[in-house]
Write a protein that holds these residues in place. Sequence first.
Motif, mmCIF file in Angstrom:
data_model
loop_
_atom_site.group_PDB
_atom_site.id
_atom_site.type_symbol
_atom_site.label_atom_id
_atom_site.label_comp_id
_atom_site.label_asym_id
_atom_site.label_seq_id
_atom_site.Cartn_x
_atom_site.Cartn_y
_atom_site.Cartn_z
ATOM 1 N N ALA A 32 -13.126 39.628 -46.653
ATOM 2 C CA ALA A 32 -12.856 39.064 -45.325
ATOM 3 C C ALA A 32 -13.629 37.778 -45.077
ATOM 4 C CB ALA A 32 -13.209 40.087 -44.239
ATOM 5 N N LEU A 33 -14.723 37.583 -45.802
ATOM 6 C CA LEU A 33 -15.598 36.430 -45.553
ATOM 7 C C LEU A 33 -14.888 35.084 -45.632
ATOM 8 C CD1 LEU A 33 -19.244 36.074 -46.591
ATOM 9 C CD2 LEU A 33 -17.686 34.283 -47.300
ATOM 10 N N PRO A 34 -14.081 34.794 -46.659
ATOM 11 C CA PRO A 34 -13.460 33.461 -46.705
ATOM 12 C C PRO A 34 -12.500 33.194 -45.556
ATOM 13 C CG PRO A 34 -12.578 34.876 -48.420
ATOM 14 C CD PRO A 34 -13.762 35.583 -47.849
ATOM 15 N N PHE A 35 -11.823 34.220 -45.056
ATOM 16 C CA PHE A 35 -10.903 34.020 -43.940
ATOM 17 C C PHE A 35 -11.660 33.667 -42.664
ATOM 18 C CE2 PHE A 35 -8.707 36.745 -46.942
ATOM 19 C CZ PHE A 35 -7.447 36.179 -46.994
ATOM 20 N N ILE A 36 -12.701 34.432 -42.370
ATOM 21 C CA ILE A 36 -13.480 34.167 -41.162
ATOM 22 C C ILE A 36 -14.190 32.821 -41.285
ATOM 23 C CG2 ILE A 36 -15.279 35.054 -39.638
ATOM 24 C CD1 ILE A 36 -14.713 37.828 -40.684
#
Length: 319
Positions: free
Chosen positions: A186-190
């Motif tokens: 989820a980190l790259p999207f946020i």
Amino acid sequence: MSGLGAAAGRPPRPARTRFGDRLFILLSRGSASLVVAVLGGVLVALALGALPALREFGPEFVWSDRWSPAKDLFGAAAPIYGTLVTSAIAMVIAVPLSFGIAIFLTELCPPPLRRPIGIAIELLAGIPSIIYGLWGFFVLAPIMQSTIQPALIATLGNLPGIGVLFKGAPYGVGMLTAGVVLAIMALPFITAVTRDVFATVPAMLREAAYGVGMTTWEVIRHIVIPYCRTGLVGGIMLGLGRALGETMAVTFVIGNSHRIAASLMAPATTISASIANEFTEATSPLYTASLIALGLILSVITFFVLGLAKWMIQRSTFH
């Protein structure tokens, strides 16, 4: 009157232009209607497929933790619990890291390094989930079992209150490991959304804040974040949606156990992992209907999350 006269004297638009406008409107409405129709069709299909299980078990299906294919006894509590807990762990880890990376890229990073680091972060979003699952199973899980989980059990496991979350045997796999993998996914999207909305803050606001003596932290806390709060909520909800629906990566590292345990070290399962693992092995109509009912519940949870995101965005906009 002069405005009306000018409007009245304006030459009419060509018939071709009017036809193009009407065609564009019809196509736009048709596209929107098609999306709604497809979504409605998916929900109807799920509801019809889940109907035998819902008739057999009733509302108890949602909060029962029974799962015995041999006895045709099914309950959704354990997959729901695993889905919510792993997603919560992912957000607790991913949101602060994503905000920190975005702040570094927009406020502190030297200009020559911004683009390479930003591209590296975005490349994480392109890695297939099966690769994350394999990495989690062969690399992360052994590290968790040999180092991280024993340390958490020896330290946080002895604290009153939260100690129950870190008790048990260090299996390596479990909800905590799955949450860490989901956080990385989820980190790259946020981060991408957060970085873009931070970049929309006018330079004049930053310069004015620095001009009155604010520190970098005060500028971020009192200028940048309040200005971008609507976009930040959207980025967080995008990451949460990624975590809720993930299947293969979670299947590798969560342990796939239909039980509810307070400890984050314990093996568990999620809705998507249960469907992926057991759908091809469903040997009875009730078994298949129960798995479809899990899919229906996941859809309802997703709609609830989207509704909550919409409400939070509207609330932050009005305030």
